[in-house]
Design an enzyme around this catalytic site. Structure first.
Site, short mmCIF file in Angstrom:
data_model
loop_
_atom_site.label_atom_id
_atom_site.label_comp_id
_atom_site.label_asym_id
_atom_site.label_seq_id
_atom_site.Cartn_x
_atom_site.Cartn_y
_atom_site.Cartn_z
N LYS A 52 32.89 53.66 30.72
CA LYS A 52 34.30 53.81 30.63
C LYS A 52 34.88 54.51 29.47
CE LYS A 52 38.17 50.76 32.51
NZ LYS A 52 38.43 49.69 32.88
N GLU B 37 41.14 36.44 43.36
CA GLU B 37 42.51 35.49 43.42
C GLU B 37 42.22 34.30 44.23
OE1 GLU B 37 43.43 39.65 42.01
OE2 GLU B 37 42.30 38.89 43.92
N ARG C 231 47.37 37.99 47.64
CA ARG C 231 45.63 37.69 48.45
C ARG C 231 45.46 36.28 48.35
NH1 ARG C 231 42.31 42.24 45.45
NH2 ARG C 231 41.68 42.60 47.53
#
Length: 602
Positions: free
Chosen positions: A280, A366, A394
């Site tokens: 990354k 979540e 969610r």
């Protein structure tokens, strides 16, 4: 030299391997140049450059379908699919979206913006293909962070139940937004360590190929024991137990090697996981050193990596709530904090450093986070779950069933409530409130300034049941005089009715009030910080709310106040990229609100 000649993926397939490597460097520089000016997701896209080039060499989009999970690593895909000339308009009004968007291009076959959804969508498209008797490949590009979310496992489990051809490209950079957590991360670490297997395999195959007469037959004979040997060296049994073939780990920055692996996966005509290891932030030193800080960035100076001067006033709602919670935890050992892979974004970094034993990063999960909070509360703790409003939706079932029905003392710190500039329709915090207002036993507070937010964090500890504190991405330090927590606040006086707001819309209400005064109309401004019922002396003429009209405060007040003007989101999902554009799109800009109030008072 190469990027300006790329008009569609066929141009990428016409390049040599060395030309592709040069193209990758040009793309990286273009990403840095544009994102430094426009803002956006940088580190994730820098790490996916070669991976995306390999995808478009191995597959033939748009016939073949490529679905990017979350989509914050799709910038290179956009550059290679006809949007290079317009890329300077990234995240601008009417410009290139920061996420895949079906309306934008035929190459964006599925719109994404939230994690862990791509495998489910790809499996659905693959099954639709098979039912229709068509012939094309479907690829889900999934970050390893997405595999911390349960939806991925539901999809993997289903996909392995029948031999539907499907490729899952696992872009493994050891991160989602922050460092990955959990048992799966430990498993992927073992897989990354198995590169020795790939080196051994290449060495043996190369040596046998050079042995005359017996080399090729011996190599074929070794295939019979290859699987056993591989399982000894590569712990890939997890994916294979789910019915997937496993290829990897592959160097995700080696275009030639990854293209070959993807073509092999395509030819297998079954569910396949291709495991690519990437870095990354690759190619930009500041992002390589601190990839978390360069995940989603505001415009910055490329030389130093420092942010350009922000045009946004106020303070961070997340940091304000996080610091207040950290102070609270120092005096109460029951206080715990939970995040779903966003310790920095939700302002909990200081809490995590101060109280690691009471801090829980559950990954992009979540639903689990809400259930975990319920369990902590049932066990005597006082948990706070910090989450963006667009992600809380969610977990509404868990908030309802696990928290509210049992009346457990869980506090939800709902950040980015209301309009959210920059990320388009998928990240708007305008949908959660209508669902939350329908739940039993739930106290909902909505501060309009940082001072009130801190007080609400502290006051929530006195409640016997669940509480939601919704606040915008940024908010002023102080508006008006402090009020009692649990009641509406009068922010400004006026005799000709009241303009009601909450959260960020209070600032809009104050701007409207100032405009009305120039026309000789003096309205009061109230913040509906707590509850639905206006206090005595408040006579609403208009409600401004950065939420959907259906299920909102204005809709609830209309029965009691006929003729009440309600300025709320309705119709198409808010999708403008600037805060001003979002307000205009929803008819909540100060000019429009002022005009309509004047017309109503005539």
């Amino acid at each position: 030299m190469y990027l300006e000649k790329i008009h569609d993926p066929s141009d990428v397939r016409a390049l040599s391997n060395s030309e592709c490597r040069a193209l990758a460097q040009e793309i990286r520089q273009r990403l840095i140049d544009v994102v430094s000016q426009r803002g956006g997701h940088l580190a994730s896209n820098l790490g996916a450059v070669e991976l995306t080039i390999a995808l478009h060499r191995a597959f033939s989009a748009p016939k073949d379908k490529i679905i990017f999970d979350v989509g914050h690593q799709s910038y290179t895909h956009k550059l290679l699919t006809g949007r290079g000339a317009a890329f300077e308009t990234l995240r601008a009004e009417g410009g290139v979206s920061g996420f895949p968007k079906r309306e934008e291009s035929e190459y964006d076959c599925f719109g994404t913006g939230h994690a862990s959804t791509a495998i489910s969508a790809a499996l659905g498209m693959a099954r639709a293909r098979d039912i229709a008797g068509e012939d094309y490949s479907v690829v889900a590009v999934v970050g390893d962070g997405a595999l911390t979310g349960g939806m991925c496992y539901e999809a993997l489990n289903d996909a392995g139940s029948r031999p539907t051809p499907l490729v899952v490209l696992l872009n493994d950079n050891e991160m989602s937004i922050a460092r990955n957590v959990g048992a799966l991360e430990k498993y992927l670490t073992r897989l990354r360590g198995s590169r020795e297997w790939n080196r051994t395999k290449k060495t043996v195959k190369g040596a046998l190929a050079r042995v005359p007469l017996i080399g090729a037959p011996l190599a074929r004979g070794l295939d019979a024991i290859k699987r056993t040997l591989k399982l000894m060296l590569v712990p890939c049994d997890f994916f294979e137990a789910l019915g997937f073939a496993y290829l990897g780990p592959v160097d995700g920055h080696d275009i030639k090697e990854l293209t070959r692996a993807l073509r092999d996966a395509k030819a297998m005509k079954k569910p396949v996981v291709v495991h690519a290891v990437t870095q990354k932030g690759r190619g930009y030193a500041h992002a390589e050193r601190k990839p978390e800080e360069f995940h989603g960035v505001a415009p910055f100076f490329t030389e130093s990596g420092k942010a350009r001067k922000s045009a946004h006033a106020g303070v961070s709602g997340g940091e304000t709530a996080g610091l207040a919670l950290t102070a609270l935890a120092r005096g109460d050992g029951r206080v715990a904090a939970i995040t779903a892979a966003m310790p920095t974004g939700t302002g909990l970094a200081a809490f995590a450093a101060a109280f690691p034993e009471r801090f829980f990063d559950v990954g992009i999960a979540e639903e689990h986070a809400a259930g975990l909070a319920a369990g902590l509360a049932a066990g005597g703790m006082r948990p706070f779950f910090a989450v963006y409003a667009s992600f809380l939706t969610r977990a509404v079932d868990q908030v309802m069933h696990d928290i509210c029905l049992q009346n457990l003392p869980v506090t939800l710190l709902v950040d980015h409530a209301g309009f959210v500039p920059g990320d388009g329709a998928t990240h708007q915090g305008v949908y959660d409130l209508a669902a939350l207002r329908a739940l039993p036993n739930l106290t909902i507070w909505q501060p309009c300034d940082a001072q009130e937010l801190r007080a609400m964090v502290r006051k929530s500890m006195e409640l016997a049941g669940p509480c939601v504190i919704r606040y915008p991405k940024r908010l002023p330090e102080r508006i008006g005089e402090p009020g009692e927590i649990g009641a509406w606040r009068r922010i400004a006086e006026g005799e000709e009715g009241a303009i009601i707001g909450y959260g960020a819309s209070v600032e809009t209400a104050l701007e409207v009030r100032a405009r009305l005064e120039k026309h000789g109309v003096r309205c009061a401004v109230w913040s509906a910080s707590c509850g639905d019922a206006p206090p005595d002396g408040c006579r609403p003429v208009a409600v401004i709310e950065e939420a959907r009209e259906h299920g909102g405060l204005g809709e609830a007040l209309r029965a009691e106040y006929p003729g009440l003007l309600v300025f709320a989101a309705q119709g198409a999902a808010p999708s403008a990229h600037s805060l001003e554009g979002l307000r205009r799109q929803c008819g909540q800009d100060a000019e429009t609100v002022t005009r309509r109030i004047l017309e109503a008072l005539q």
